[in-house]
Design a protein around this motif. Structure first.
Motif: not given
Lengths: 198, 198
Positions: A12-20, A37-41, A2-3, A29-33
């Motif tokens: 706000e920007s982290l929230l936008a990724v999470a909501v997606e 991965r989606a946020a890349g951090i 993973t990059m 069905g969403t884990s912190m993992e």
């Protein structure tokens, strides 16, 4: 592999990724993992921002609810004849839904397994009730047809508005803009699609 | 320990159980193990009836689609002015949705990962297109308002009809019956909720 990128997220920007991710996989069905991965951090970087995924859900739902309940405070929703206020609330609900599309989509899809989900469902019902009250007042004023039950009318009205999340995508070329959609909802729901015969 | 009962299922009664599980867990999230537990019979007993869960999905979706496409063959959908045919199709679509509630719910929720799901989505779009054509014909006859785009009107109409699956439960005491709901959809969509001002 993973990059992993530098954590330059704002709340706000982290929230936008999470909501997606929530909307794609479902909140359950969403884990912190998945979020990591989606946020890349890394997960620990996410924990630097929030306590966990339920806090992200609460913030996202709050954003949708603030938008919706804000409508009821607008002059157009408070002053004048009930039917005019109802039309204002209908138009603005459609507009807020489109302006805050991922957040309202999440609100509409939540099914209560956690405290935050149950709270979201309760607040959503509260909003629906306030609109239903307005509808009953407009009916009492003699401005709404009496041959459709008020509770049924409220459900069909929200059914029409909420269905927008299924197909509306902002900026899609050639498609109707938000203003046109909101106007179409108001015209269809209150005046009907058919040309009056008289 | 799972209670295993004698397999007295008919194709129809096994399908009814499967559809309930699909709607609850999502088709993707349903395994043969889940179906076996819900039906109370072994997996090999289920395989005695069907090749696998995709066959159950195909049968369930077929039942919904047969109901919907059957509407388009009815005299009320084929004869007369387009606006009258459109109103007939709207009323009957709402009625079929309520009569075949779990099957149509499944059809509306399917998101294509398998051939059967993609086929279901394509057939559903085909039905929508046929209704959209009827709407365009009614508009060309001058019977529909011209200030709502036909494509948008079709989406809002189906949005209203399809939203019924979210709350309609047959036989719920005190709630509106299927006839009343179907009539309310037709009145709201074509004549609007507001009392005409002239």
């Amino acid at each position: 592999m993973t990059m992993v990128k530098r954590d330059t997220y704002t709340p706000e920007s982290l929230l936008a990724v999470a909501v997606e991710v929530f909307n794609e996989r479902g909140y359950d069905g969403t884990s912190m993992e998945h979020l990591s991965r989606a946020a890349g951090i890394s997960k620990s970087s996410i924990y630097h921002h929030v306590k966990g995924k339920e806090e992200l859900l609460r913030r996202a739902i709050s954003r949708a609810l603030d938008g919706l309940f804000g409508i009821l405070q607008e002059p157009g929703a408070r002053d004048g004849r009930a039917i005019e206020r109802l039309e204002h609330v209908t138009r603005r609900t459609a507009e807020v839904l489109m302006a805050e599309l991922p957040y309202v989509t999440l609100l509409l899809r939540v099914r209560g397994n956690t405290d935050t989900e149950r709270w979201a469902m309760e607040r959503r019902r509260e909003f629906d009730h306030q609109v239903a009250d307005l509808l009953k007042r407009a009916a009492a004023d003699g401005d709404l047809r009496t041959d459709v039950d008020a509770r049924l009318a409220t459900r069909l009205l929200f059914g029409m508005i909420n269905s927008i999340v299924e197909w509306y995508r902002p900026g899609r070329g050639g498609a109707a803009g938000a203003d046109e959609v909101a106007e179409a909802v108001v015209r269809t729901a209150f005046a009907g699609l058919r040309v009056p015969t008289n």
